[in-house]
Design an enzyme around this catalytic site. Structure first.
Site, PDB file in Angstrom:
ATOM      1  N   ASP A   1      -0.487  13.816  -1.111  1.00  0.00           N
ATOM      2  CA  ASP A   1       0.361  12.647  -0.826  1.00  0.00           C
ATOM      3  C   ASP A   1      -0.290  11.823   0.288  1.00  0.00           C
ATOM      4  O   ASP A   1      -0.670  12.355   1.333  1.00  0.00           O
ATOM      5  CB  ASP A   1       1.750  13.135  -0.388  1.00  0.00           C
ATOM      6  CG  ASP A   1       2.738  11.994  -0.187  1.00  0.00           C
ATOM      7  OD1 ASP A   1       3.715  11.940  -0.959  1.00  0.00           O
ATOM      8  OD2 ASP A   1       2.524  11.183   0.741  1.00  0.00           O
ATOM      9  N   ILE A   2      -0.402  10.509   0.056  1.00  0.00           N
ATOM     10  CA  ILE A   2      -1.025   9.640   1.072  1.00  0.00           C
ATOM     11  C   ILE A   2      -0.066   9.514   2.268  1.00  0.00           C
ATOM     12  O   ILE A   2       1.141   9.332   2.091  1.00  0.00           O
ATOM     13  CB  ILE A   2      -1.345   8.250   0.488  1.00  0.00           C
ATOM     14  CG1 ILE A   2      -2.249   8.407  -0.744  1.00  0.00           C
ATOM     15  CG2 ILE A   2      -2.006   7.363   1.539  1.00  0.00           C
ATOM     16  CD1 ILE A   2      -2.564   7.106  -1.459  1.00  0.00           C
ATOM     17  N   GLU A  42       2.631   7.452  -4.595  1.00  0.00           N
ATOM     18  CA  GLU A  42       1.381   7.716  -3.857  1.00  0.00           C
ATOM     19  C   GLU A  42       1.145   9.212  -3.772  1.00  0.00           C
ATOM     20  O   GLU A  42       0.588   9.716  -2.819  1.00  0.00           O
ATOM     21  CB  GLU A  42       1.397   7.076  -2.458  1.00  0.00           C
ATOM     22  CG  GLU A  42       2.763   6.862  -1.832  1.00  0.00           C
ATOM     23  CD  GLU A  42       3.453   8.145  -1.379  1.00  0.00           C
ATOM     24  OE1 GLU A  42       4.193   8.680  -2.228  1.00  0.00           O
ATOM     25  OE2 GLU A  42       3.274   8.597  -0.229  1.00  0.00           O
TER      26      GLU A  42
HETATM   27  P1  GH3 Z   1       4.661  10.004   4.213  1.00  0.00           P
HETATM   28  O1  GH3 Z   1       3.517  10.083   5.121  1.00  0.00           O
HETATM   29  O2  GH3 Z   1       5.828  10.774   4.719  1.00  0.00           O
HETATM   30  O3  GH3 Z   1       4.311  10.354   2.824  1.00  0.00           O
HETATM   31  O4  GH3 Z   1       5.132   8.491   4.227  1.00  0.00           O
HETATM   32  P2  GH3 Z   1       4.885   7.395   3.152  1.00  0.00           P
HETATM   33  O5  GH3 Z   1       5.083   6.064   3.764  1.00  0.00           O
HETATM   34  O6  GH3 Z   1       3.579   7.599   2.510  1.00  0.00           O
HETATM   35  O7  GH3 Z   1       5.982   7.746   2.081  1.00  0.00           O
HETATM   36  P3  GH3 Z   1       7.189   6.940   1.540  1.00  0.00           P
HETATM   37  O8  GH3 Z   1       7.757   7.787   0.433  1.00  0.00           O
HETATM   38  O9  GH3 Z   1       8.096   6.536   2.634  1.00  0.00           O
HETATM   39  O10 GH3 Z   1       6.579   5.628   0.914  1.00  0.00           O
HETATM   40  C1  GH3 Z   1       5.805   5.631  -0.236  1.00  0.00           C
HETATM   41  C2  GH3 Z   1       5.505   4.194  -0.588  1.00  0.00           C
HETATM   42  O11 GH3 Z   1       4.642   4.092  -1.718  1.00  0.00           O
HETATM   43  C3  GH3 Z   1       6.753   3.396  -0.934  1.00  0.00           C
HETATM   44  C4  GH3 Z   1       6.356   2.636  -2.194  1.00  0.00           C
HETATM   45  O12 GH3 Z   1       6.673   1.273  -2.113  1.00  0.00           O
HETATM   46  C5  GH3 Z   1       4.883   2.826  -2.287  1.00  0.00           C
HETATM   47  N1  GH3 Z   1       4.387   2.780  -3.637  1.00  0.00           N
HETATM   48  C6  GH3 Z   1       4.768   3.519  -4.689  1.00  0.00           C
HETATM   49  N2  GH3 Z   1       4.057   3.170  -5.794  1.00  0.00           N
HETATM   50  C7  GH3 Z   1       3.220   2.174  -5.421  1.00  0.00           C
HETATM   51  C8  GH3 Z   1       2.226   1.409  -6.113  1.00  0.00           C
HETATM   52  O13 GH3 Z   1       1.968   1.562  -7.309  1.00  0.00           O
HETATM   53  N3  GH3 Z   1       1.539   0.484  -5.396  1.00  0.00           N
HETATM   54  C9  GH3 Z   1       1.790   0.274  -4.084  1.00  0.00           C
HETATM   55  N4  GH3 Z   1       1.067  -0.639  -3.437  1.00  0.00           N
HETATM   56  N5  GH3 Z   1       2.734   0.968  -3.399  1.00  0.00           N
HETATM   57  C10 GH3 Z   1       3.431   1.918  -4.055  1.00  0.00           C
HETATM   58 MG    MG Z   2       3.227   9.418   1.423  1.00  0.00          MG
HETATM   59 MG    MG Z   3       5.409  10.606  -1.284  1.00  0.00          MG
END
Ligand code: GH3
Ligand code: MG
Ligand code: MG
Length: 304
Positions: free
Chosen positions: A179-180, A222
């Site tokens: 996970d990013i 992500e």
């Molecule tokens: P953590 O370190 O705890 O994993 O925090 P985080 O910010 O990485 O995790 P969080 O679940 O809060 O946010 C994940 C984000 O990924 C929110 C969402 O908008 C973004 N995301 C999901 N799919 C995509 C995509 O296809 N493209 C982009 N640019 N963003 C995406």
């Molecule tokens: Mg994340």
């Molecule tokens: Mg996540």
């Protein structure tokens, strides 16, 4: 030798000359679209066994050729003989073609036809185009559009099969959940288009770390999963560490001429246990391990 001679020579007793009436009768039997209700047949001929055989043969030809013309492939024709044998071979080929077409309808595009000249070429081109188009569809349905790695659907299928095999052979099977870190911030700070570029780059880096026979998929926004068949927990941990290292060294994205952004990932790892009933059980443990990695500072790996 004329055609009439051949007919009489094969059909009638030697020495019995064909007369005009007989030729007319045979012409009617062979050529008329409809036979009269009552055929005028010479009494001597009616009782002649050779004539009876020829008569039955011509009637069988008429029936089979009419059935073929009407698309009825079930017509039974007894007897042999050159023309009847040809029609029966055609009937049998068309029956096989019907079976092949049903197979194509069921999705078996490997069917090929070789007995119908131009039609065979057209049929074979159709099945090979269907095969190509189907291959493309399967690919499109199983690949994530952004990152070009496998999607969740393909993952479920692969993991299901890998889990069943590991259970059956008491083999190893491990899962890395990647996970990013703080990805939301990337989007918020630099925009979604930069976030998308990060996703593409991370998936390419991960792809380099998995081996042939492993499977890398985008699990969610992500999050990525690597399914590692035949891999025990120790080896999976070392692959996970390689992932952390590769991301740490190479996950740097140029936002524009001045700005560069680097990202890290957290990794949760687990392997198959005897009490597991599906691959989901391994994913759940990897997820708990990932949660621990997040809670203990991110940019690290935890095993569960
Ligand atoms: P953590 O370190 O705890 O994993 O925090 P985080 O910010 O990485 O995790 P969080 O679940 O809060 O946010 C994940 C984000 O990924 C929110 C969402 O908008 C973004 N995301 C999901 N799919 C995509 C995509 O296809 N493209 C982009 N640019 N963003 C995406
Ligand atoms: Mg994340
Ligand atoms: Mg996540």
């Amino acid at each position: 030798m004329s055609k009439a001679d051949v007919m009489t020579e094969e059909s009638l007793k030697p020495g019995k000359p064909a007369d005009k009436a007989l030729i007319r009768l045979l012409t009617t039997l062979l050529c008329s679209p409809r036979l009269p209700d009552e055929l005028q047949i010479d009494a001597a001929l009616v009782n002649d066994p050779d004539f009876q055989r020829l008569y039955a043969y011509i009637l069988a030809l008429r029936e089979l050729s009419t059935a073929l013309r009407c698309g009825d492939l079930q017509q039974f024709a007894s007897g042999k003989g050159f023309i009847l044998a040809n029609l029966k071979a055609l009937q049998s080929n068309l029956r096989h073609l019907t079976w092949q077409t049903k197979k194509v309808a069921e999705g078996d595009f490997s069917q090929k036809v070789d007995f119908l000249g131009d039609f065979s070429d057209a049929f074979n081109e159709m099945t090979s185009r269907l095969q190509d188009a189907n291959g493309q569809l399967i690919r499109l349905a199983s690949i994530d559009g952004l990152t070009q790695i496998y999607n969740r659907m393909a993952l479920d299928e692969f993991l299901g099969a890998a889990f069943a095999k590991a259970k059956e052979q008491a083999g190893d099977l491990s899962i890395l959940l990647v996970d990013i870190d703080h990805f939301k911030e990337v989007n918020d700070t630099y925009g979604h288009h930069v976030g998308d570029r990060v996703l593409v780059q991370i998936s390419q880096l991960l792809k380099k770390q998995v081996r042939t026979g492993d499977m890398l998929a985008r699990y969610g926004g992500e999050e990525f999963i690597a399914v590692l068949p035949g891999t025990g927990i120790e080896q999976a941990v070392s692959i996970g560490k390689r992932v952390l290292e590769a991301v740490g060294k190479k996950a740097v994205i140029s936002v524009d001429a001045e700005r560069r952004l680097s990202v890290t990932v957290s990794v949760g790892v687990s392997d198959i246990r005897p009490e597991d009933t599906s691959g989901e059980d391994i994913i759940k443990r990897s997820d708990r391990a990932l949660y621990e990695a997040k809670n203990t500072g991110r940019n690290r790996l935890c095993a569960g």
